[in-house]
Design a protein around this motif. Structure first.
Motif, PDB file in Angstrom:
ATOM      1  N   ALA A  40       0.824  -1.205   0.000  1.00 14.29           N
ATOM      2  CA  ALA A  40       0.000   0.000   0.000  1.00 14.29           C
ATOM      3  C   ALA A  40       0.861   1.258   0.000  1.00 14.29           C
ATOM      4  O   ALA A  40       0.567   2.228  -0.700  1.00 14.29           O
ATOM      5  CB  ALA A  40      -0.929  -0.005   1.208  1.00 14.29           C
ATOM      6  N   THR A  41       1.965   1.238   0.769  1.00 15.76           N
ATOM      7  CA  THR A  41       2.806   2.426   0.900  1.00 15.76           C
ATOM      8  C   THR A  41       3.599   2.719  -0.362  1.00 15.76           C
ATOM      9  O   THR A  41       3.620   3.854  -0.861  1.00 15.76           O
ATOM     10  CB  THR A  41       3.781   2.260   2.083  1.00 15.76           C
ATOM     11  OG1 THR A  41       3.025   2.055   3.284  1.00 15.76           O
ATOM     12  CG2 THR A  41       4.664   3.491   2.233  1.00 15.76           C
ATOM     13  N   ALA A  67      -9.813  -1.423  -3.881  1.00 18.37           N
ATOM     14  CA  ALA A  67     -10.109  -2.661  -4.608  1.00 18.37           C
ATOM     15  C   ALA A  67      -8.853  -3.466  -4.891  1.00 18.37           C
ATOM     16  O   ALA A  67      -8.917  -4.686  -5.066  1.00 18.37           O
ATOM     17  CB  ALA A  67     -10.834  -2.332  -5.915  1.00 18.37           C
ATOM     18  N   GLY A  68      -7.693  -2.804  -4.944  1.00 23.10           N
ATOM     19  CA  GLY A  68      -6.448  -3.534  -5.150  1.00 23.10           C
ATOM     20  C   GLY A  68      -5.902  -4.160  -3.885  1.00 23.10           C
ATOM     21  O   GLY A  68      -5.072  -5.076  -3.952  1.00 23.10           O
ATOM     22  N   LEU A  69      -6.369  -3.691  -2.728  1.00 23.71           N
ATOM     23  CA  LEU A  69      -5.857  -4.204  -1.466  1.00 23.71           C
ATOM     24  C   LEU A  69      -6.658  -5.378  -0.918  1.00 23.71           C
ATOM     25  O   LEU A  69      -6.092  -6.388  -0.500  1.00 23.71           O
ATOM     26  CB  LEU A  69      -5.841  -3.085  -0.415  1.00 23.71           C
ATOM     27  CG  LEU A  69      -4.540  -2.316  -0.249  1.00 23.71           C
ATOM     28  CD1 LEU A  69      -4.724  -1.188   0.755  1.00 23.71           C
ATOM     29  CD2 LEU A  69      -3.417  -3.245   0.207  1.00 23.71           C
ATOM     30  N   THR A  70      -7.974  -5.230  -0.872  1.00 23.71           N
ATOM     31  CA  THR A  70      -8.791  -6.259  -0.219  1.00 23.71           C
ATOM     32  C   THR A  70      -8.667  -7.632  -0.881  1.00 23.71           C
ATOM     33  O   THR A  70      -8.530  -8.645  -0.174  1.00 23.71           O
ATOM     34  CB  THR A  70     -10.266  -5.816  -0.143  1.00 23.71           C
ATOM     35  OG1 THR A  70     -10.688  -5.315  -1.418  1.00 23.71           O
ATOM     36  CG2 THR A  70     -10.423  -4.696   0.867  1.00 23.71           C
ATOM     37  N   PRO A  71      -8.659  -7.750  -2.217  1.00 22.24           N
ATOM     38  CA  PRO A  71      -8.443  -9.087  -2.803  1.00 22.24           C
ATOM     39  C   PRO A  71      -7.039  -9.619  -2.540  1.00 22.24           C
ATOM     40  O   PRO A  71      -6.849 -10.836  -2.490  1.00 22.24           O
ATOM     41  CB  PRO A  71      -8.671  -8.862  -4.309  1.00 22.24           C
ATOM     42  CG  PRO A  71      -9.417  -7.577  -4.413  1.00 22.24           C
ATOM     43  CD  PRO A  71      -8.934  -6.760  -3.266  1.00 22.24           C
ATOM     44  N   ALA A  72      -6.066  -8.707  -2.370  1.00 19.37           N
ATOM     45  CA  ALA A  72      -4.706  -9.160  -2.053  1.00 19.37           C
ATOM     46  C   ALA A  72      -4.688  -9.867  -0.703  1.00 19.37           C
ATOM     47  O   ALA A  72      -4.021 -10.901  -0.533  1.00 19.37           O
ATOM     48  CB  ALA A  72      -3.755  -7.963  -2.050  1.00 19.37           C
ATOM     49  N   ARG A 106      -8.927 -11.165 -11.262  1.00 18.29           N
ATOM     50  CA  ARG A 106      -7.931 -10.492 -12.092  1.00 18.29           C
ATOM     51  C   ARG A 106      -7.421  -9.210 -11.438  1.00 18.29           C
ATOM     52  O   ARG A 106      -6.342  -8.712 -11.765  1.00 18.29           O
ATOM     53  CB  ARG A 106      -8.526 -10.157 -13.462  1.00 18.29           C
ATOM     54  CG  ARG A 106      -9.716  -9.217 -13.406  1.00 18.29           C
ATOM     55  CD  ARG A 106     -10.286  -8.958 -14.774  1.00 18.29           C
ATOM     56  NE  ARG A 106     -11.530  -8.196 -14.691  1.00 18.29           N
ATOM     57  CZ  ARG A 106     -12.192  -7.750 -15.748  1.00 18.29           C
ATOM     58  NH1 ARG A 106     -11.727  -7.998 -16.954  1.00 18.29           N
ATOM     59  NH2 ARG A 106     -13.306  -7.068 -15.605  1.00 18.29           N
ATOM     60  N   ILE A 107      -8.198  -8.672 -10.473  1.00 18.15           N
ATOM     61  CA  ILE A 107      -7.792  -7.432  -9.811  1.00 18.15           C
ATOM     62  C   ILE A 107      -6.586  -7.649  -8.902  1.00 18.15           C
ATOM     63  O   ILE A 107      -5.936  -6.692  -8.479  1.00 18.15           O
ATOM     64  CB  ILE A 107      -8.984  -6.839  -9.032  1.00 18.15           C
ATOM     65  CG1 ILE A 107      -8.767  -5.349  -8.803  1.00 18.15           C
ATOM     66  CG2 ILE A 107      -9.205  -7.567  -7.718  1.00 18.15           C
ATOM     67  CD1 ILE A 107      -9.991  -4.604  -8.341  1.00 18.15           C
ATOM     68  N   THR A 108      -6.261  -8.909  -8.596  1.00 23.23           N
ATOM     69  CA  THR A 108      -5.061  -9.181  -7.781  1.00 23.23           C
ATOM     70  C   THR A 108      -3.791  -9.160  -8.624  1.00 23.23           C
ATOM     71  O   THR A 108      -2.694  -9.293  -8.079  1.00 23.23           O
ATOM     72  CB  THR A 108      -5.166 -10.559  -7.100  1.00 23.23           C
ATOM     73  OG1 THR A 108      -5.349 -11.574  -8.098  1.00 23.23           O
ATOM     74  CG2 THR A 108      -6.330 -10.602  -6.117  1.00 23.23           C
ATOM     75  N   THR A 109      -3.922  -8.984  -9.922  1.00 22.55           N
ATOM     76  CA  THR A 109      -2.753  -9.005 -10.804  1.00 22.55           C
ATOM     77  C   THR A 109      -1.707  -7.977 -10.383  1.00 22.55           C
ATOM     78  O   THR A 109      -0.498  -8.259 -10.380  1.00 22.55           O
ATOM     79  CB  THR A 109      -3.190  -8.765 -12.261  1.00 22.55           C
ATOM     80  OG1 THR A 109      -4.053  -9.830 -12.671  1.00 22.55           O
ATOM     81  CG2 THR A 109      -1.982  -8.724 -13.185  1.00 22.55           C
ATOM     82  N   GLY A 110      -2.134  -6.765 -10.031  1.00 24.10           N
ATOM     83  CA  GLY A 110      -1.186  -5.724  -9.641  1.00 24.10           C
ATOM     84  C   GLY A 110      -0.389  -6.105  -8.407  1.00 24.10           C
ATOM     85  O   GLY A 110       0.836  -5.885  -8.346  1.00 24.10           O
ATOM     86  N   PHE A 111      -1.068  -6.683  -7.426  1.00 25.15           N
ATOM     87  CA  PHE A 111      -0.378  -7.113  -6.209  1.00 25.15           C
ATOM     88  C   PHE A 111       0.605  -8.238  -6.507  1.00 25.15           C
ATOM     89  O   PHE A 111       1.748  -8.238  -6.014  1.00 25.15           O
ATOM     90  CB  PHE A 111      -1.413  -7.571  -5.175  1.00 25.15           C
ATOM     91  CG  PHE A 111      -0.819  -8.196  -3.953  1.00 25.15           C
ATOM     92  CD1 PHE A 111      -0.119  -7.430  -3.031  1.00 25.15           C
ATOM     93  CD2 PHE A 111      -0.948  -9.571  -3.725  1.00 25.15           C
ATOM     94  CE1 PHE A 111       0.443  -8.014  -1.886  1.00 25.15           C
ATOM     95  CE2 PHE A 111      -0.395 -10.159  -2.588  1.00 25.15           C
ATOM     96  CZ  PHE A 111       0.298  -9.371  -1.676  1.00 25.15           C
TER      97      PHE A 111
END
Length: 310
Positions: A40-41, A67-72, A106-111
């Motif tokens: 996140a930081t 949305a990028g954090l919670t699925p991670a 697919r939203i976890t792709t960035g993480f």
């Protein structure tokens, strides 16, 4: 030096920072909490702060970061339940994660990419998830909608103006809500919109509607609850513009396909003028306009300047 004056802080950035601290507090696993805080930081907050330094953040940016954090966090819990540490994750594990629900995950792709880039997990292949988007509306459909919003009185004036800005100038909702009355310029009988550089001319039928809306049609016109607001689409909160999601829902309820209408407008515009010129006047990046022009079959790159009458 101005003593006692606090530096400006973006409201949406502050809300996200407060939410993040509270959210991390409820994660029981210290290792997971520490990893998510790092992500996140150095990934999400870094991007939000860079954007906030250039322009005000909208609620959509914060929503995307959440949305990028919670699925991670869900992925980390899922991996632990399989008895697999993140550093030991295999291609089979990653395939199984996406196989269960590829579209939503697919939203976890960035993480996952961040974890790989920072050597938190092995370098693996993230499955390609294809989604088919509906084609942009046809030019005939776009013209029909433009005629409707310019001539029909069955829509509120705010919806008519917003729809025209989408269909004529390919403006995204998040940019519409940042426009002010000072972005509507008048030079005698001619009106201009400051969307980029230089300002964009406003055709006659829309110019009348737009100028009338600025003078008397906004919900905070003189005598209203917020007579001093300069936002073209003022929100209910004093001094704040309308929420992009609210304006988007209102246009959707009015039958305006904002995403595909905007794409259709931009494609038509880059066919009628050089993409770099269109990008500058509408506030788009030249690379994006050039790519869309190539996709639409534009021939401007092959056009040779000079006198073609001989």
């Amino acid at each position: 030096m101005h003593c006692g004056v606090l530096p400006h802080r973006d409201r949406h950035l502050l809300l996200f920072e407060r939410w993040l601290a509270d959210w991390l507090d409820v994660i029981e696993d210290p290792g997971q909490s520490q990893l998510l805080q790092r992500f996140a930081t150095w990934q999400l907050l870094r991007k939000l702060r860079a954007t906030a330094a250039k322009r005000p953040l909208g609620p959509g940016a914060v929503k995307t970061a959440r949305a990028g954090l919670t699925p991670a966090a869900v992925f980390l819990t899922w991996s632990d339940a399989r008895g697999r540490a993140l550093s030991e994750c295999t291609q089979a594990d990653l395939d199984a994660w996406f196989a269960e629900d590829a579209i939503s995950r697919r939203i976890t792709t960035g993480f996952l990419r961040w974890c790989m880039d920072h050597h938190v997990m092995p370098r693996l292949k993230i499955p390609v998830i294809r989604t088919e988007n509906p084609a942009p509306i046809s030019q005939h459909g776009r013209i029909t909608l433009i005629r409707r919003v310019l001539t029909s009185d069955d829509l509120p004036q705010a919806e008519r103006v917003a729809a025209a800005l989408v269909l004529l100038y390919a403006q995204p909702i998040r940019r519409l809500v940042r426009l002010t009355v000072h972005d509507v310029l008048a030079d005698g009988p001619q009106a201009f919109l400051r969307l980029g550089d230089p300002p964009t001319p406003v055709p006659g039928p829309f110019a009348g509607l737009l100028q009338d809306y600025v003078r008397t049609g906004r919900p905070n016109r003189p005598g209203g609850t917020m007579p001093t607001s300069d936002w073209l689409f003022p929100g209910r909160r004093a001094g704040q513009p309308m929420d992009p999601a609210t304006l988007g829902r209102r246009l959707s309820a009015a039958g305006i396909p904002t995403l595909h209408g905007r794409t259709a407008a931009l494609r038509q515009l880059v066919l009628q003028a050089p993409p770099s010129v269109v990008a500058g006047m509408l506030g788009y990046h030249t690379v994006h306009a050039e790519a869309l022009a190539a996709e639409a079959g534009s021939t401007w790159k092959k056009y040779a300047p000079g006198d073609h009458t001989r």
